[in-house]
Design a protein around this motif. Structure first.
Motif, short mmCIF file in Angstrom:
data_model
loop_
_atom_site.label_atom_id
_atom_site.label_comp_id
_atom_site.label_asym_id
_atom_site.label_seq_id
_atom_site.Cartn_x
_atom_site.Cartn_y
_atom_site.Cartn_z
N GLY A 40 52.40 61.34 36.07
CA GLY A 40 51.47 61.93 35.11
C GLY A 40 52.38 62.63 34.12
N GLY A 41 51.91 63.13 33.04
CA GLY A 41 52.81 63.74 32.05
C GLY A 41 53.32 65.10 32.50
N THR A 42 54.57 65.39 32.11
CA THR A 42 55.10 66.74 32.36
C THR A 42 55.26 67.47 31.04
N SER A 43 55.01 68.76 31.07
CA SER A 43 55.12 69.51 29.83
C SER A 43 56.23 70.54 29.88
N GLY A 44 56.65 70.90 31.07
CA GLY A 44 57.66 71.96 31.18
C GLY A 44 57.05 73.35 31.07
N THR A 45 55.75 73.41 30.82
CA THR A 45 55.13 74.73 30.70
C THR A 45 54.04 74.92 31.74
N GLY A 46 54.01 74.01 32.72
CA GLY A 46 53.07 74.19 33.82
C GLY A 46 51.71 73.56 33.61
N THR A 47 51.57 72.79 32.56
CA THR A 47 50.27 72.19 32.30
C THR A 47 50.28 70.70 32.63
N ASN A 48 49.22 70.22 33.20
CA ASN A 48 49.07 68.80 33.50
C ASN A 48 48.71 68.09 32.19
N VAL A 49 49.68 67.41 31.60
CA VAL A 49 49.43 66.79 30.29
C VAL A 49 49.37 65.28 30.42
N GLN A 50 48.92 64.67 29.35
CA GLN A 50 48.78 63.22 29.36
C GLN A 50 50.11 62.52 29.08
N VAL A 51 50.84 63.02 28.09
CA VAL A 51 52.08 62.38 27.67
C VAL A 51 53.26 63.33 27.84
N ALA A 91 47.71 72.62 24.85
CA ALA A 91 47.46 74.06 24.99
C ALA A 91 46.66 74.32 26.25
N ASP A 92 46.84 75.50 26.83
CA ASP A 92 46.07 75.84 28.02
C ASP A 92 45.99 77.35 28.16
N ILE A 93 45.12 77.80 29.06
CA ILE A 93 44.93 79.24 29.20
C ILE A 93 46.03 79.89 30.04
N LEU A 94 46.76 79.07 30.79
CA LEU A 94 47.84 79.61 31.61
C LEU A 94 49.09 78.81 31.34
N LYS A 95 50.17 79.53 30.98
CA LYS A 95 51.43 78.85 30.67
C LYS A 95 52.58 79.60 31.32
N THR A 96 53.70 78.92 31.48
CA THR A 96 54.89 79.62 31.92
C THR A 96 56.11 79.04 31.24
N ASP A 97 57.11 79.88 31.03
CA ASP A 97 58.39 79.38 30.54
C ASP A 97 59.44 79.54 31.64
N GLY A 98 58.95 79.77 32.84
CA GLY A 98 59.85 79.96 33.96
C GLY A 98 60.16 81.41 34.20
N GLU A 99 60.11 82.20 33.12
CA GLU A 99 60.44 83.63 33.25
C GLU A 99 59.20 84.49 33.43
N TYR A 112 35.84 67.69 34.91
CA TYR A 112 35.52 67.85 33.49
C TYR A 112 36.74 68.13 32.64
N ASP A 113 37.82 68.59 33.26
CA ASP A 113 38.98 69.04 32.49
C ASP A 113 40.24 68.74 33.28
N HIS A 114 41.04 67.82 32.77
CA HIS A 114 42.23 67.40 33.52
C HIS A 114 43.26 68.52 33.66
N LYS A 115 43.18 69.53 32.76
CA LYS A 115 44.19 70.59 32.82
C LYS A 115 44.01 71.50 34.02
N VAL A 116 42.86 71.40 34.67
CA VAL A 116 42.62 72.22 35.85
C VAL A 116 43.39 71.67 37.05
N PHE A 117 43.77 70.44 36.97
CA PHE A 117 44.47 69.77 38.08
C PHE A 117 45.90 70.24 38.13
N TRP A 118 46.31 70.82 39.25
CA TRP A 118 47.69 71.25 39.40
C TRP A 118 48.43 70.26 40.27
N TYR A 119 49.60 69.85 39.82
CA TYR A 119 50.36 68.86 40.57
C TYR A 119 51.83 69.23 40.57
#
Lengths: 712, 207
Positions: free
Chosen positions: A180-191, A197-205, A603-610
């Motif tokens: 599945g797509g990786t974003s590096g910011t913790g979000t389940n993305v398509q590509v 964009a999402d309501i919860l993000k991380t930069d690792g720090e 309803y929202d693929h971003k809710v899926f954590w993988y």
């Protein structure tokens, strides 16, 4: 034809309902308190205010952009600086509209395009007026809202059907790559590489969480070790909800929805003519001093939020603006029928400006008086001006690859009675956006996963509604947007519920009574072919690849009823083994709860954590159990109880299937407290963080023991 | 996603329709084909309270009914209408076409209703379905009348506020889908499609 049939149905139903509803309505009296004579006293104070207002030309900075005076001026020369056109302030009472000269635009030809950029604003105004004229009453012209009505669960099943036996799968899953797509910011993305964009993000720090409580958006910056809030960004109280991007010590906050019930209220009378759909606001904060984020950029764009993406530190914002006014009344202002943007870099007070005519393309067959506007905003170099392009004639959902941005709008052809999707293609290069092509594809899409770009070709899966039935198809377009391959006749009579493209293969789930999963070979774009299909009860709303040969499907279980209908049952996880595409199999499944059970993942693929490293995934769920109480004259009486609301964590393995390894909840004692519904999960290292409106928790990914918890 | 969440709350919050006594009264015929006295509008525009009051009186019953059936309770409906009165008076200088006074003020009313709904979502109160207070008319038996009314109200509570607004504007007040699109600031195609679906749904509930 759909058009006529619907018109007749509406007419008949209206007649029927008029007889039922009118007697009730007629008998409702106007309360005395609402008589003019009683309300008129409140006008005493108003008269004074009114006189003051009419002479006050100051802009009120505490209001959102829509209420500032929009500066408008038509120049006789055409110099394009950046992407928008500056206007001077004009005095409302002194303007003589007949004297405003038409602005001349320089010739602009975009490469590889068969579309036309507007010459001037008059042209756009005429097109919009004409579109309004052609909107016949009760006809089905135009773009639909993107609310999907295919979810039609029927009624709760009374008995559990015996599930068919499913064989075990012997394939090894050895890849830790995230298919599945990786974003590096913790979000389940398509590509991969294109962040969403999402309501919860991380930069690792740090963790960046946008909460929407109490009518105002607020971003909390949380230390993952202590779970303490390090700093907070109070949102603009005129806006609610929103999403975030984070990159290189900068945080972008997108406000997607204007709130009207706030102390700083806008006059409804103002809203009647100006921007009924509001505006979207983007703020960029510098995080160098994490305890004190600094606002470095503020950008507004009118219309309603479609979506956004981020790639290489550039945010792409897409909004749509529907022009409701048919522009036949007097005193029409340019900002009423043109897209408007407003860029404030640093402290500079910004002026809203209408997008330049040269940057507004017109579809060859505009179907609705609606603009889709795309802006590219550099998150890091805030001195880089924002580039904006608009298209008049459609609006829709967003899919973005690493090269191009596609907006897919729903249209309806009133003559043929058929749905089509209007795809608008924009080439993107950093902040450079160019509208390059458009195409009409038969049918409508499910969501962003219905589209994919691979090796320059664009693939799109649609459900076409024709002749009272449905047909599903995949269309392939080349770089110039010519159709080069087509596959139709996929599960006629059913609709597409989920799609996942993976390189040379495409997987499509359709549903009416049973769920065929189709494996489509796309390796030869000119000849897409169905290799195999699998029919099982239930359907998947979202599919996630965990390796080259395995997909997880998240959806619902169903059972066919004797009368031909379908009853919904609980949630279902399916593991599809597609190693032999001619014989796709459901190698494993996992059922959760009964018919009322739900998960936001549907309803929202971003809710899926993988987490691909650990082969773990998390599913926020509401699990209901049901008890049959008895049978009476009304039928079978069933009691539903919400037993669990939280997140189920599974290990996914193509050999062993689904193993439930953890259950996390923020509300063990009150499962129906929706403030404590887990919205997202994010993992950093060995810790899984879950957030609800109420709190944040940290659990170990090894044994799911609670490591920390804090109320937000 | 967020849309669904809002929907959930709408359905939970709007299960109440509390009606005050329904007493027969001479019908105030606002009428969609309201005959607009252009002179009245002009004087209202420059601040004449009497003219504005006269215009308002013509549309007030329809404003109230619209708000009542959209919001589901008399108290909030009264708030919404009195707010509309104020806002319309303040803003009538911005009215562009004298002939479109009624759709213009209906639009203000729909915005005020939306704000109330925004507050429902925010406050998330727990609401139960209350008993209806009725004054039966003479011609029909009490039982028949109550059954008839309950069915209508029950059916309307099954709709979300936007659906109710579309139905009321169309079926009861006779606006075209194009006008509804402008009043509710909702794309025309969405209005058409929702109208079609909602009428079908309502009919099947009331048949």
């Amino acid at each position: 034809m759909f058009g006529k049939k619907r018109k007749d149905e509406i007419k008949q139903n209206t007649e029927f309902l008029r007889h039922k509803l009118l007697p009730e309505f007629d008998r409702v009296p106007l309360p005395d308190s609402l008589r003019a004579k009683n309300l008129i006293n409140t006008l005493e104070q108003i008269s004074q205010e009114k006189i003051e207002l009419s002479t006050d030309k100051k802009t009120q900075s505490s209001r959102p952009m829509v209420f500032r005076q929009v500066l408008a001026y038509a120049a006789a020369f055409a110099v394009v600086i950046g992407a928008y056109w500056g206007f001077e302030r004009w005095n409302e009472s002194a303007i003589d509209r007949s004297a405003v000269p038409r602005e001349k635009a320089g010739a602009y030809s975009a490469p590889n395009t068969n579309e036309v950029y507007a010459q001037d604003y008059e042209q756009l105004r005429d097109i919009i007026s004409n579109l309004h004229c052609s909107l016949d009453d009760n006809d089905m012209n135009g773009t639909f809202g993107i609310v999907s009505d295919k979810w039609n669960p029927g009624f709760a099943g009374e008995t559990q059907a015996a599930m068919p036996e499913v064989g075990k799968n012997e394939l090894a899953s050895d890849s830790a790559e995230d298919f599945g797509g990786t974003s590096g910011t913790g979000t389940n993305v398509q590509v991969t590489g294109v962040d969403e964009a999402d309501i919860l993000k991380t930069d690792g720090e740090y963790l960046y969480y946008m909460t929407g409580l109490d009518n105002a958006s607020q971003v909390q910056i949380i230390d993952p070790v202590s779970l303490e809030t390090v700093s907070q960004i109070e949102g603009d109280p005129n806006y609610q909800f929103g999403e975030l991007f984070v990159a290189e010590q900068h945080l972008t906050v997108i406000y997607t929805d204007q709130v009207f019930a706030t102390p700083i209220e806008a006059s409804a009378a103002d809203l009647v003519y100006h921007w009924p759909s509001g505006s979207v606001k983007v703020e960029v904060y510098d995080l160098q001093k994490i305890e004190k984020p600094t606002l470095v950029r503020s950008f507004e764009q009118d219309g309603s939020y479609v979506s956004s993406r981020m790639m290489n530190n550039t945010v792409y914002l897409v909004t749509s603006k529907y022009v409701y006014d048919d522009l036949t009344s007097t005193n029409v202002q340019p900002e009423d029928y043109l897209p408007v943007v407003c860029d404030a870099v640093g402290d500079k007070a910004a002026q809203p400006q209408t997008v330049h005519a040269n940057d507004i393309a017109i579809l060859p067959q505009p179907s609705v008086p609606c603009y889709t506007t795309v802006s590219a905003i550099d998150m890091i170099n805030t001195s880089e001006p924002v580039q904006t392009k608009s298209v008049l004639g459609s609006n829709g959902q967003l899919y973005m690859s690493q090269q191009n941005l596609y907006v897919m709008g729903e249209g309806y052809d009133n003559n043929t009675g058929e749905n089509f999707t209007e795809v608008m293609k924009f080439a993107v290069e950093e902040t450079q956006i160019d509208f390059t092509a458009s195409a009409q594809i038969a049918g409508r899409i499910d969501n962003q996963f219905s589209a994919d770009e691979y090796e320059g070709n664009f693939r799109i899966a649609t459900t076409a509604f024709t002749n009272g039935s449905t047909d599903n198809r995949i269309t392939i377009l080349d770089e110039e947007f010519h159709t080069i391959g087509e596959l139709s006749g996929l599960a006629p009579g059913e609709q597409i519920y989920s799609v996942r493209f993976m390189g040379d293969m495409g997987y499509v789930v359709t549903f009416k009574n049973v769920d065929p999963l189709f494996a489509v070979d796309l390796s030869d774009p000119a000849n897409p072919t169905v290799l195999g299909q699998l029919k099982i009860p239930g359907f998947s709303e979202y599919m996630h690849p965990i390796d080259q040969n395995t997909l997880i499907g998240v959806g619902r279980n169903t059972v066919a009823l004797a009368d031909g209908g379908v009853a919904q049952l609980g949630l279902k996880l399916s593991m599809f083994d597609v190693s032999d595409p001619q014989n796709p199999r459901e190698s494993h499944k996992f059922l959760i709860g009964t018919s009322m059970s739900d998960s936001q993942v549907l309803y929202d693929h971003k809710v899926f954590w993988y987490d691909s490293q650990k082969s773990l995934f998390g599913l926020p769920v509401q699990v209901y159990t049901e008890t049959v109480l008895g049978k009476d004259s009304y039928g079978i009486s069933t009691e539903y109880s919400l037993d669990f609301m939280g997140m189920f964590v599974f290990k996914a393995d193509s050999k062993t299937g689904f193993t439930l390894v953890g259950k996390i909840t923020h509300c063990p004692d009150e499962p129906d407290d929706f403030n404590r519904r887990i919205n997202r999960g994010i993992s950093i290292g060995e810790t899984l963080y879950t957030v609800s409106d109420h709190m944040i928790q940290a659990h170990s990914l090894k044994d799911f023991s609670l490591q920390g918890s804090r109320t937000l | 996603m967020l849309l669904r969440k809002k929907r959930e709350n709408f359905l939970r919050c709007n299960k109440t329709i509390v009606l005050q006594h329904l007493v027969d009264e001479p019908r105030d015929d606002g009428g969609e084909n309201m005959h607009v006295d252009v002179g009245l509008i002009r004087t209202a525009k420059i601040g004449d309270k009497e003219s504005f009051s006269a215009l308002y009186e013509q549309v007030a019953p329809d404003l109230y009914k619209f708000a009542l059936y959209t919001l589901g309770n008399a108290h909030d409906a009264q708030d919404a209408v009195s707010e509309t009165f104020l806002e319309a008076y303040k803003g009538i200088g911005k009215l562009r076409d004298e002939s479109s006074f009624k759709p213009w003020i209906m639009k203000i009313a729909s915005i005020r209703c939306k704000r109330k709904i925004g507050q429902y979502v925010k406050d998330r109160p727990n609401i139960d379905l209350d008993e209806l207070l009725e004054n039966p008319s003479d011609s029909v038996s009490l039982e028949e009348e109550l059954t008839q009314k309950s069915a209508v109200y029950e059916a309307l509570t099954q709709l979300n506020p936007q659906e109710r607004m579309i139905v009321i504007l169309s079926v009861v007040q006779g606006y075209t889908t194009k006008e509804i699109s402008q009043i509710l600031a909702c794309p025309h195609g969405t209005v058409s499609s929702k109208l079609h679906r909602t009428l079908k749904k309502l009919r099947s509930m009331l048949e």
